[in-house]
Design a protein around this motif. Structure first.
Motif, PDB file in Angstrom:
ATOM      1  N   ARG A  49       0.820  -1.089  -0.031  1.00  0.00           N
ATOM      2  CA  ARG A  49       0.109   0.127   0.116  1.00  0.00           C
ATOM      3  C   ARG A  49       0.827   1.390   0.006  1.00  0.00           C
ATOM      4  O   ARG A  49       1.850   1.317   0.699  1.00  0.00           O
ATOM      5  N   PHE A  50       0.411   2.194  -0.774  1.00  0.00           N
ATOM      6  CA  PHE A  50       1.490   3.383  -0.955  1.00  0.00           C
ATOM      7  C   PHE A  50       0.474   4.547  -0.698  1.00  0.00           C
ATOM      8  O   PHE A  50      -0.342   4.965  -1.667  1.00  0.00           O
ATOM      9  N   ILE A  51       0.607   5.387   0.211  1.00  0.00           N
ATOM     10  CA  ILE A  51      -0.385   6.643   0.471  1.00  0.00           C
ATOM     11  C   ILE A  51       0.559   7.641   0.776  1.00  0.00           C
ATOM     12  O   ILE A  51       1.156   7.778   1.964  1.00  0.00           O
ATOM     13  N   GLY A  52       0.693   8.692  -0.265  1.00  0.00           N
ATOM     14  CA  GLY A  52       1.542   9.723   0.175  1.00  0.00           C
ATOM     15  C   GLY A  52       3.020   9.383   0.098  1.00  0.00           C
ATOM     16  O   GLY A  52       3.469   8.418  -0.709  1.00  0.00           O
ATOM     17  N   GLU A 165      -5.096   4.351  12.369  1.00  0.00           N
ATOM     18  CA  GLU A 165      -3.643   4.864  12.293  1.00  0.00           C
ATOM     19  C   GLU A 165      -3.246   5.835  11.067  1.00  0.00           C
ATOM     20  O   GLU A 165      -3.771   5.390  10.081  1.00  0.00           O
ATOM     21  N   PRO A 166      -3.032   6.932  11.327  1.00  0.00           N
ATOM     22  CA  PRO A 166      -2.548   7.905  10.335  1.00  0.00           C
ATOM     23  C   PRO A 166      -1.397   7.404   9.395  1.00  0.00           C
ATOM     24  O   PRO A 166      -0.504   6.751  10.080  1.00  0.00           O
ATOM     25  N   LEU A 167      -1.261   7.685   8.206  1.00  0.00           N
ATOM     26  CA  LEU A 167      -0.230   7.146   7.126  1.00  0.00           C
ATOM     27  C   LEU A 167       0.859   7.974   6.698  1.00  0.00           C
ATOM     28  O   LEU A 167       1.994   7.903   7.105  1.00  0.00           O
ATOM     29  N   SER A 168       0.302   9.243   5.844  1.00  0.00           N
ATOM     30  CA  SER A 168       1.383   9.817   5.219  1.00  0.00           C
ATOM     31  C   SER A 168       1.503  11.214   6.218  1.00  0.00           C
ATOM     32  O   SER A 168       1.117  11.371   7.286  1.00  0.00           O
ATOM     33  N   SER A 169       2.795  11.799   5.695  1.00  0.00           N
ATOM     34  CA  SER A 169       3.228  13.060   6.436  1.00  0.00           C
ATOM     35  C   SER A 169       2.254  14.132   6.373  1.00  0.00           C
ATOM     36  O   SER A 169       1.478  14.252   5.215  1.00  0.00           O
ATOM     37  N   ARG A 233       9.387  15.368  -0.177  1.00  0.00           N
ATOM     38  CA  ARG A 233       8.541  14.348   0.312  1.00  0.00           C
ATOM     39  C   ARG A 233       7.833  13.366  -0.721  1.00  0.00           C
ATOM     40  O   ARG A 233       7.837  12.305  -0.517  1.00  0.00           O
ATOM     41  N   LEU A 234       7.390  13.973  -1.819  1.00  0.00           N
ATOM     42  CA  LEU A 234       6.971  13.032  -3.016  1.00  0.00           C
ATOM     43  C   LEU A 234       7.996  12.402  -3.328  1.00  0.00           C
ATOM     44  O   LEU A 234       7.877  10.969  -3.819  1.00  0.00           O
ATOM     45  N   ARG A 235       9.289  12.808  -3.711  1.00  0.00           N
ATOM     46  CA  ARG A 235      10.430  11.951  -4.289  1.00  0.00           C
ATOM     47  C   ARG A 235      10.772  11.101  -3.314  1.00  0.00           C
ATOM     48  O   ARG A 235      11.143   9.838  -3.735  1.00  0.00           O
ATOM     49  N   ILE A 236      10.943  11.249  -1.970  1.00  0.00           N
ATOM     50  CA  ILE A 236      11.140  10.359  -0.977  1.00  0.00           C
ATOM     51  C   ILE A 236      10.190   9.215  -0.857  1.00  0.00           C
ATOM     52  O   ILE A 236      10.391   8.086  -0.680  1.00  0.00           O
ATOM     53  N   GLY A 237       8.842   9.563  -1.180  1.00  0.00           N
ATOM     54  CA  GLY A 237       7.790   8.546  -1.060  1.00  0.00           C
ATOM     55  C   GLY A 237       8.056   7.690  -2.447  1.00  0.00           C
ATOM     56  O   GLY A 237       7.968   6.428  -2.108  1.00  0.00           O
ATOM     57  N   ARG A 267      20.840  12.196   2.315  1.00  0.00           N
ATOM     58  CA  ARG A 267      20.450  13.435   3.434  1.00  0.00           C
ATOM     59  C   ARG A 267      19.093  13.542   3.579  1.00  0.00           C
ATOM     60  O   ARG A 267      18.489  13.337   4.833  1.00  0.00           O
ATOM     61  N   HIS A 268      18.158  13.544   2.449  1.00  0.00           N
ATOM     62  CA  HIS A 268      16.886  13.966   2.622  1.00  0.00           C
ATOM     63  C   HIS A 268      16.323  12.652   3.106  1.00  0.00           C
ATOM     64  O   HIS A 268      15.280  12.691   3.898  1.00  0.00           O
ATOM     65  N   PHE A 269      16.674  11.360   2.556  1.00  0.00           N
ATOM     66  CA  PHE A 269      16.057  10.088   3.008  1.00  0.00           C
ATOM     67  C   PHE A 269      16.233   9.786   4.368  1.00  0.00           C
ATOM     68  O   PHE A 269      15.304   9.613   5.191  1.00  0.00           O
ATOM     69  N   ARG A 270      17.471  10.273   5.162  1.00  0.00           N
ATOM     70  CA  ARG A 270      17.700   9.977   6.435  1.00  0.00           C
ATOM     71  C   ARG A 270      16.774  10.922   7.331  1.00  0.00           C
ATOM     72  O   ARG A 270      16.345  10.466   8.321  1.00  0.00           O
ATOM     73  N   ARG A 271      16.531  12.177   6.893  1.00  0.00           N
ATOM     74  CA  ARG A 271      15.863  12.981   7.629  1.00  0.00           C
ATOM     75  C   ARG A 271      14.365  12.662   7.840  1.00  0.00           C
ATOM     76  O   ARG A 271      13.816  12.810   8.684  1.00  0.00           O
ATOM     77  N   LEU A 272      13.881  12.093   6.814  1.00  0.00           N
ATOM     78  CA  LEU A 272      12.525  11.678   6.570  1.00  0.00           C
ATOM     79  C   LEU A 272      12.345  10.404   7.040  1.00  0.00           C
ATOM     80  O   LEU A 272      10.947  10.160   7.661  1.00  0.00           O
ATOM     81  N   ARG A 273      13.256   9.306   7.060  1.00  0.00           N
ATOM     82  CA  ARG A 273      12.815   8.006   7.244  1.00  0.00           C
ATOM     83  C   ARG A 273      13.982   7.556   8.426  1.00  0.00           C
ATOM     84  O   ARG A 273      13.568   6.618   8.957  1.00  0.00           O
TER      85      ARG A 273
END
Length: 286
Positions: A49-52, A165-169, A233-237, A267-273
């Protein structure tokens, strides 16, 4: 994996729409968004499942409410019962429509709160999905007036699911609809179609028919995020979907989603994930 703007077909006898989707070959990956909220019950199917910017798994039964303009898709990997089809029972409704109903009916206060909190997407508990599965199936057999009442009853029961449970940012979620709604829809559509390349602010300003500063203010008012953070966030998703669902090399993924610098991607991936793309792939697959 750019999301496309889906045009939900109107129903001739109802103010909201629905679809009974039964597929032998599985639910395909179709990354898309639309202004309508979407309530989807998935049955007899296992996959992702992919949501945002959320990526998760579903197994057998899955019930999710997707917020307005939130990119999303399901993707099947197998059936639980090979003799039966993959099933996706889908309901779409406009936020303005459901808000008009709940504002005029104090009895539906819980539904109003549910819809107000659905922008990030909500996954309901398996217990709720199982308890409501038969009611959801019956929606497709009822005449329009009874169908409306049955759908409101389902939403009301979901509003009391304490395990939802909320899913996306939050930063991916449109927060309000006002006189600038058509402008923000045009901007969002363009970003969703183009985020894997450099998007100039002047380009978005032209689409919004505003100045660059006016486009910034419009975006922050509707999305509670800057344009650059939304694109990140779109790119990292997208990267999460590729890391979990493909064997593409990580550097290839970074380039494909718009990163000229692999260091910036990490760097962006580590910050968000909270971990590296390599660790994410290893943890997800384990």
């Amino acid at each position: 994996m750019k999301p496309y703007l889906e045009r939900v077909p109107p129903s001739p006898d109802a103010s909201w729409s629905m679809l009974n989707r039964r597929l032998d070959d599985g639910i395909p990956f179709q990354w898309h968004h639309h202004p309508e909220l979407e309530l989807t019950l998935t049955l007899n199917s296992r996959g992702h499942r992919f949501i945002g910017d959320h990526v998760g798994t579903f197994d057998g039964i899955d019930l999710v409410l997707v917020g307005s303009n939130l990119p999303h898709t399901w993707s099947s990997s197998e059936k639980l019962d090979p003799t039966l089809p993959h099933v996706a029972l889908v309901v779409w409704f406009r936020q303005e429509w459901i808000e008009a109903i709940t504002k005029s009916s104090v009895e539906l206060g819980a539904v109003a709160a549910l819809v107000a909190g659905a922008g990030t997407g909500l996954r309901f508990s398996k217990a709720s999905a199982i308890a409501l599965a038969d009611d959801f199936e019956r929606l497709f057999e009822l005449p329009a007036p009874e169908r409306l009442l049955a759908m409101l009853a389902i939403l009301n029961r979901l509003a009391y699911d304490a395990e939802a449970e909320p899913l996306s940012s939050e930063a991916l979620v449109p927060m309000e609809r006002d006189a600038g709604a058509e402008r923000i829809d045009r901007v969002l559509t363009h970003i969703h179609q183009s985020y894997a390349r450099e998007i100039r602010l002047e380009e978005l300003a032209g689409i919004a028919a505003l100045s660059v500063s006016g486009t910034h203010r419009l975006f922050r008012r509707h999305m509670r995020a800057t344009i650059s953070d939304y694109i990140i966030r779109l790119r990292i998703g997208d990267a999460c979907a590729r890391l979990s669902g493909t064997n593409q090399p990580i550097q290839h993924i970074a380039s494909a989603i718009g990163y000229g610098s692999f260091a910036n991607f990490n760097r962006h991936f580590r910050r968000l994930r909270g971990m590296s793309p390599r660790d994410y792939r290893a943890k997800f697959r384990s």
